[in-house]
Design a protein around this motif. Structure first.
Motif, PDB file in Angstrom:
ATOM      1  N   LYS A  86       0.855  -1.174   0.000  1.00 23.78           N
ATOM      2  CA  LYS A  86       0.000   0.000   0.000  1.00 23.78           C
ATOM      3  C   LYS A  86       0.904   1.241   0.000  1.00 23.78           C
ATOM      4  O   LYS A  86       2.023   1.210   0.519  1.00 23.78           O
ATOM      5  N   ASP A 125      -1.259 -14.162  -4.051  1.00 26.27           N
ATOM      6  CA  ASP A 125      -1.974 -13.628  -2.887  1.00 26.27           C
ATOM      7  C   ASP A 125      -2.657 -14.790  -2.181  1.00 26.27           C
ATOM      8  O   ASP A 125      -2.733 -15.901  -2.729  1.00 26.27           O
ATOM      9  N   THR A 130     -13.280  -9.731  -4.784  1.00 22.19           N
ATOM     10  CA  THR A 130     -13.824  -8.994  -5.933  1.00 22.19           C
ATOM     11  C   THR A 130     -12.845  -8.942  -7.114  1.00 22.19           C
ATOM     12  O   THR A 130     -13.239  -8.566  -8.225  1.00 22.19           O
ATOM     13  N   THR A 133      -7.930  -6.092  -6.093  1.00 18.08           N
ATOM     14  CA  THR A 133      -6.515  -6.077  -5.711  1.00 18.08           C
ATOM     15  C   THR A 133      -5.656  -6.729  -6.783  1.00 18.08           C
ATOM     16  O   THR A 133      -4.637  -6.180  -7.211  1.00 18.08           O
TER      17      THR A 133
END
Ligand code: PRP
Ligand code: HPA
Length: 176
Positions: A86, A125, A130, A133
């Protein structure tokens, strides 16, 4: 193969109403209590890459839980590990991509020199929901001219149809 998948799947717990009402949260951390089950999870991911892709240059892990699997995979595959974080967490010149959150957007970053043009990249990941990312990570690596050869997760939440957002090859070890 099926026994390994069911052992891993069986270790993942479901928590109602976390982090907020109406969400059934899949928790990967029980998996980490048993080294044999954790080893199964990592081997299933590593073997998939060896069988489907062969050699790769870079495993890219997504903050935070992609960092748990990515480096273990890169050690076994004999390739680099590169983090996507991030915004504001990585030093030096960074490349950015923005992605959708439930309210508004956020920005993810990679260090600009971390991936060389043409390198074969696998994005890792823990989970796809959704797909926001993962698709932002693909965009970021494409900006750096890396070649995304696989998007790989341990867990796919089928209801949310996140895979529909991806234009690159995708694989999940197990599905709920
Ligand atoms: C979770 C998960 C994935 C992402 C999947 O991370 O680990 O990275 O959400 O959701 P999506 O497919 O809808 O984008 P989270 O955002 O909770 O961040 P954290 O791992 O840093 O807590
Ligand atoms: N578990 C873990 N992370 C998540 C989930 C989940 O069910 N949904 C979105 N991110």
């Amino acid at each position: 193969e099926n026994t390994r998948i069911s052992r891993v799947k069986g270790a993942i717990t479901a928590i109602q109403d976390f982090p907020k009402p109406g969400v059934l949260f899949r928790d990967i951390f029980p998996l980490f209590k048993d080294p044999a089950v954790l080893s199964d999870a990592v081997s299933l991911m590593v073997e998939h890459i060896k069988d489907k892709i062969g050699s790769v240059d870079v495993i890219v892990g997504l903050e935070a839980r992609g960092f748990l699997f990515g480096p273990m995979m890169s050690v076994q595959l004999g390739c680099s590990f590169v983090p996507i974080r991030k915004k504001g967490k990585l030093p030096g010149k960074c490349v950015q991509a923005s992605y959708l959150l439930e309210y508004g957007t956020d920005i993810m970053e990679a260090q600009a020199e971390a991936i060389k043009p043409g390198q074969k990249v696998v994005i890792v990941d823990d989970l796809i929901a959704t797909g926001g990312t993962m698709s932002a990570a693909v965009e970021l690596i494409s900006k750096m001219e890396g070649r995304v050869v696989e998007c790989l997760v341990l867990i796919e939440l089928l209801d949310l149809k996140g895979v529909a957002k991806l234009k690159h090859p995708f694989f999940s070890v197990l599905q709920f």
